[in-house]
Design a protein around this motif. Structure first.
Motif, PDB file in Angstrom:
ATOM      1  N   ALA A 152       0.657  -0.663  -0.025  1.00  0.00           N
ATOM      2  CA  ALA A 152      -0.508  -0.422   0.037  1.00  0.00           C
ATOM      3  C   ALA A 152       1.139   1.104  -0.145  1.00  0.00           C
ATOM      4  O   ALA A 152       0.647   2.283  -0.452  1.00  0.00           O
ATOM      5  N   ARG A 153       2.690   1.017   0.908  1.00  0.00           N
ATOM      6  CA  ARG A 153       2.366   2.689   0.832  1.00  0.00           C
ATOM      7  C   ARG A 153       3.729   2.450  -0.277  1.00  0.00           C
ATOM      8  O   ARG A 153       3.287   3.831  -0.993  1.00  0.00           O
ATOM      9  N   GLN A 154       4.157   1.880  -0.977  1.00  0.00           N
ATOM     10  CA  GLN A 154       4.596   1.677  -2.535  1.00  0.00           C
ATOM     11  C   GLN A 154       3.265   2.554  -3.049  1.00  0.00           C
ATOM     12  O   GLN A 154       3.977   3.200  -4.807  1.00  0.00           O
ATOM     13  N   ARG A 155       2.390   1.923  -3.360  1.00  0.00           N
ATOM     14  CA  ARG A 155       0.876   2.558  -4.232  1.00  0.00           C
ATOM     15  C   ARG A 155       0.531   4.327  -3.793  1.00  0.00           C
ATOM     16  O   ARG A 155       0.582   4.723  -4.939  1.00  0.00           O
ATOM     17  N   THR A 156       1.277   4.814  -2.829  1.00  0.00           N
ATOM     18  CA  THR A 156       0.581   5.948  -2.480  1.00  0.00           C
ATOM     19  C   THR A 156       1.758   6.467  -3.189  1.00  0.00           C
ATOM     20  O   THR A 156       1.564   7.248  -3.346  1.00  0.00           O
ATOM     21  N   GLN A 157       3.179   5.583  -2.848  1.00  0.00           N
ATOM     22  CA  GLN A 157       4.391   7.048  -3.148  1.00  0.00           C
ATOM     23  C   GLN A 157       4.609   6.985  -4.792  1.00  0.00           C
ATOM     24  O   GLN A 157       5.227   7.879  -5.113  1.00  0.00           O
ATOM     25  N   GLY A 158       3.880   5.693  -5.524  1.00  0.00           N
ATOM     26  CA  GLY A 158       3.789   5.726  -7.331  1.00  0.00           C
ATOM     27  C   GLY A 158       5.398   5.641  -7.568  1.00  0.00           C
ATOM     28  O   GLY A 158       6.743   5.746  -6.154  1.00  0.00           O
ATOM     29  N   GLY A 159       4.976   5.905  -8.759  1.00  0.00           N
ATOM     30  CA  GLY A 159       6.508   5.788  -9.525  1.00  0.00           C
ATOM     31  C   GLY A 159       6.610   6.911 -10.292  1.00  0.00           C
ATOM     32  O   GLY A 159       5.877   7.011 -11.442  1.00  0.00           O
ATOM     33  N   THR A 160       7.380   7.346 -10.977  1.00  0.00           N
ATOM     34  CA  THR A 160       8.556   8.555 -11.889  1.00  0.00           C
ATOM     35  C   THR A 160       9.806   7.822 -12.352  1.00  0.00           C
ATOM     36  O   THR A 160      10.480   7.566 -11.250  1.00  0.00           O
ATOM     37  N   THR A 161      10.217   8.964 -13.091  1.00  0.00           N
ATOM     38  CA  THR A 161      11.387   8.870 -13.899  1.00  0.00           C
ATOM     39  C   THR A 161      11.778  10.151 -13.899  1.00  0.00           C
ATOM     40  O   THR A 161      13.092   9.927 -14.217  1.00  0.00           O
ATOM     41  N   SER A 162      10.827  11.164 -13.510  1.00  0.00           N
ATOM     42  CA  SER A 162      11.753  12.042 -12.973  1.00  0.00           C
ATOM     43  C   SER A 162      12.350  12.441 -12.141  1.00  0.00           C
ATOM     44  O   SER A 162      12.072  11.980 -11.502  1.00  0.00           O
ATOM     45  N   THR A 163      13.405  13.151 -11.985  1.00  0.00           N
ATOM     46  CA  THR A 163      14.126  13.138 -10.391  1.00  0.00           C
ATOM     47  C   THR A 163      13.012  14.287 -10.166  1.00  0.00           C
ATOM     48  O   THR A 163      13.088  14.725  -9.946  1.00  0.00           O
ATOM     49  N   ALA A 164      14.518  14.415  -8.610  1.00  0.00           N
ATOM     50  CA  ALA A 164      13.464  14.382  -8.015  1.00  0.00           C
ATOM     51  C   ALA A 164      13.438  16.533  -7.653  1.00  0.00           C
ATOM     52  O   ALA A 164      12.539  17.474  -7.910  1.00  0.00           O
ATOM     53  N   THR A 165      14.341  17.240  -8.836  1.00  0.00           N
ATOM     54  CA  THR A 165      14.823  18.204  -8.817  1.00  0.00           C
ATOM     55  C   THR A 165      13.791  18.719 -10.739  1.00  0.00           C
ATOM     56  O   THR A 165      12.645  19.983 -10.291  1.00  0.00           O
ATOM     57  N   GLU A 166      13.207  17.680 -11.176  1.00  0.00           N
ATOM     58  CA  GLU A 166      12.256  17.952 -12.439  1.00  0.00           C
ATOM     59  C   GLU A 166      10.858  17.536 -11.447  1.00  0.00           C
ATOM     60  O   GLU A 166      10.473  18.906 -12.166  1.00  0.00           O
ATOM     61  N   LEU A 167      10.479  16.774 -10.778  1.00  0.00           N
ATOM     62  CA  LEU A 167       9.650  17.231 -10.048  1.00  0.00           C
ATOM     63  C   LEU A 167       9.493  18.156  -8.990  1.00  0.00           C
ATOM     64  O   LEU A 167       8.160  19.449  -9.401  1.00  0.00           O
ATOM     65  N   ALA A 168      10.627  18.787  -8.662  1.00  0.00           N
ATOM     66  CA  ALA A 168      10.390  20.205  -8.201  1.00  0.00           C
ATOM     67  C   ALA A 168       9.482  21.510  -8.880  1.00  0.00           C
ATOM     68  O   ALA A 168       9.227  22.322  -8.284  1.00  0.00           O
ATOM     69  N   ALA A 169      10.513  21.556 -10.532  1.00  0.00           N
ATOM     70  CA  ALA A 169      10.455  22.245 -11.191  1.00  0.00           C
ATOM     71  C   ALA A 169       9.267  21.867 -11.704  1.00  0.00           C
ATOM     72  O   ALA A 169       8.116  22.757 -11.735  1.00  0.00           O
ATOM     73  N   GLN A 170       8.273  21.070 -11.592  1.00  0.00           N
ATOM     74  CA  GLN A 170       6.988  21.178 -12.286  1.00  0.00           C
ATOM     75  C   GLN A 170       5.829  21.316 -10.951  1.00  0.00           C
ATOM     76  O   GLN A 170       5.316  21.989 -11.123  1.00  0.00           O
ATOM     77  N   ARG A 171       6.007  20.540  -9.786  1.00  0.00           N
ATOM     78  CA  ARG A 171       5.389  21.465  -9.144  1.00  0.00           C
ATOM     79  C   ARG A 171       5.004  22.537  -9.046  1.00  0.00           C
ATOM     80  O   ARG A 171       3.814  23.148  -8.596  1.00  0.00           O
TER      81      ARG A 171
ATOM     82  N   GLY B  39       2.961   9.320 -13.213  1.00  0.00           N
ATOM     83  CA  GLY B  39       4.696   9.979 -12.566  1.00  0.00           C
ATOM     84  C   GLY B  39       5.025  11.762 -12.916  1.00  0.00           C
ATOM     85  O   GLY B  39       6.479  11.417 -12.444  1.00  0.00           O
ATOM     86  N   ALA B  40       3.610  12.137 -13.306  1.00  0.00           N
ATOM     87  CA  ALA B  40       4.477  13.811 -12.963  1.00  0.00           C
ATOM     88  C   ALA B  40       3.354  14.245 -12.740  1.00  0.00           C
ATOM     89  O   ALA B  40       2.095  13.682 -11.980  1.00  0.00           O
ATOM     90  N   VAL B  41       3.717  16.050 -12.669  1.00  0.00           N
ATOM     91  CA  VAL B  41       2.571  16.265 -11.101  1.00  0.00           C
ATOM     92  C   VAL B  41       1.328  16.848 -11.883  1.00  0.00           C
ATOM     93  O   VAL B  41       1.274  17.377 -13.740  1.00  0.00           O
ATOM     94  N   GLY B  42       0.538  16.439 -11.761  1.00  0.00           N
ATOM     95  CA  GLY B  42      -1.329  16.485 -11.978  1.00  0.00           C
ATOM     96  C   GLY B  42      -2.096  17.265 -11.198  1.00  0.00           C
ATOM     97  O   GLY B  42      -1.289  17.727 -10.155  1.00  0.00           O
ATOM     98  N   ILE B  43      -2.835  17.452 -11.139  1.00  0.00           N
ATOM     99  CA  ILE B  43      -4.235  17.815 -10.214  1.00  0.00           C
ATOM    100  C   ILE B  43      -5.434  16.855 -10.336  1.00  0.00           C
ATOM    101  O   ILE B  43      -6.122  16.192 -11.501  1.00  0.00           O
ATOM    102  N   LEU B  44      -5.896  16.507  -9.206  1.00  0.00           N
ATOM    103  CA  LEU B  44      -7.158  16.101  -8.966  1.00  0.00           C
ATOM    104  C   LEU B  44      -8.485  17.025  -8.118  1.00  0.00           C
ATOM    105  O   LEU B  44      -7.842  17.325  -7.519  1.00  0.00           O
ATOM    106  N   VAL B  45      -9.008  16.643  -9.179  1.00  0.00           N
ATOM    107  CA  VAL B  45     -10.326  17.215  -8.173  1.00  0.00           C
ATOM    108  C   VAL B  45     -11.155  16.312  -7.522  1.00  0.00           C
ATOM    109  O   VAL B  45     -12.091  15.181  -8.497  1.00  0.00           O
ATOM    110  N   ALA B  46     -11.668  16.648  -6.373  1.00  0.00           N
ATOM    111  CA  ALA B  46     -12.412  15.605  -5.832  1.00  0.00           C
ATOM    112  C   ALA B  46     -13.011  16.302  -4.809  1.00  0.00           C
ATOM    113  O   ALA B  46     -12.470  15.883  -3.463  1.00  0.00           O
ATOM    114  N   PRO B  47     -14.165  16.339  -5.166  1.00  0.00           N
ATOM    115  CA  PRO B  47     -14.881  16.861  -4.314  1.00  0.00           C
ATOM    116  C   PRO B  47     -15.352  15.566  -3.228  1.00  0.00           C
ATOM    117  O   PRO B  47     -15.145  14.226  -3.240  1.00  0.00           O
TER     118      PRO B  47
END
Length: 292
Positions: free
Chosen positions: A156-175, A245-253
């Motif tokens: 479950a922990r692995q599922r919540t953390q997911g996987g990505t090919t982006s580096t931490a720097t790339e994720l930070a920039a996307q975020r 694997g990339a920064v996106g948005i969830l709309v979740a009422p």
């Protein structure tokens, strides 16, 4: 004071904790309250002289009730509420006050990701990772060995953390870019939206994601920004997350996934995004919580 009244008072001191546990497991405030009420009924019928640790006993009972509800839901493939009617009809109104507080305390994106877990995984993860319940106490609840229960929580922990090919720097920039877009959308700030959108940005959307009469594809920062302001209420129930694997948005009422936005970031601006509303497509997405 009658013994039953004293027992009720003792139960009330634990109600908030039990409600929080049940809500994180079920993702529905109504169902969480039902689970807590059932726990009270079981306590009222139980010989309390045998209960040494009331808090632990009640947590175990409400967890078993929630697990049964999750298993029943999985068997019937039901959501706790009818998303396509009740949520859409609510037109993205703000969450009820008490539920909004619970959502904020656990994170809207995490609630969405928890819904992708199996019942046993969800219970093991919630109890251990969110409430620090030891695995040897969780194992009897899910009917597994301690070692297997650890594996359930780990998966479950692995599922919540997911996987990505982006580096931490790339994720930070996307975020940074996607967060600026969401903040501007929440504020209905047209100038801020124009600053974060690329001039030639393209918005693509499933027809089900749009009010009647809106085009499935629009182009250009002005058009996209104006539409975003028009649909401002959606952003109030949105959260950042990892989407494929990339920064996106969830709309979740009410913490239930209704739309997902896959966002393309280029040159520190939003170059495009797709709004996914089709339930089959939503189920195929790889969703995870953004790392802190």
């Amino acid at each position: 004071m009658r013994a039953q009244d004293m027992l009720a008072q003792r139960f009330e001191t634990h109600r908030g904790h039990l409600r929080a546990v049940a809500y994180r497991m079920l993702g529905s405030l109504t169902e969480a309250d039902d689970a807590v009420q059932e726990a009270w009924l079981r306590l009222a019928r139980h010989d309390t002289d045998e209960v040494e640790n009331l808090a632990g006993w009640l947590t175990t009972v409400v967890s078993r009730i929630c697990l049964d509800m999750l298993r029943t839901r999985a068997t019937r493939r039901e959501e706790p509420i009818d998303l396509l009617t009740e949520l859409r009809d609510s037109a993205y109104d703000s969450d009820p006050e008490h539920e909004a507080v619970l959502i904020d305390s656990v994170g809207r994106a995490l609630l969405v990701v928890l819904d992708t877990l199996g019942p046993d995984e969800r219970v093991a993860f919630v109890l251990h990772d969110l409430f620090a319940v030891p695995f040897d106490q969780i194992a009897p609840i899910v009917g597994r060995t301690t070692a297997t229960t650890k594996k359930l929580a780990s998966r479950a922990r692995q599922r919540t953390q997911g996987g990505t090919t982006s580096t931490a720097t790339e994720l930070a920039a996307q975020r940074q870019v996607v967060e600026a877009f969401l903040t501007a959308a929440r504020g209905g700030d047209l100038d801020a939206l124009l600053a974060v959108l690329a001039p030639d940005v393209i918005r693509v959307a499933d027809p089900a994601a749009l009010p009647s009469g809106m085009s499935a594809v629009i182009r250009g920062a002005q058009s996209v920004a104006k539409e975003t302001v028009l649909l401002q209420r959606r952003s109030q129930v949105a959260a950042l997350a990892l989407v494929n694997g990339a920064v996106g948005i969830l709309v979740a009422p009410r913490g239930k996934l209704l739309l997902a936005l896959t966002v393309t970031v280029r040159d520190d601006r939003v170059a495009g995004y797709e709004v996914i509303a089709d339930p089959a497509r939503l189920r195929e997405l790889d969703l995870a919580v953004l790392p802190q």
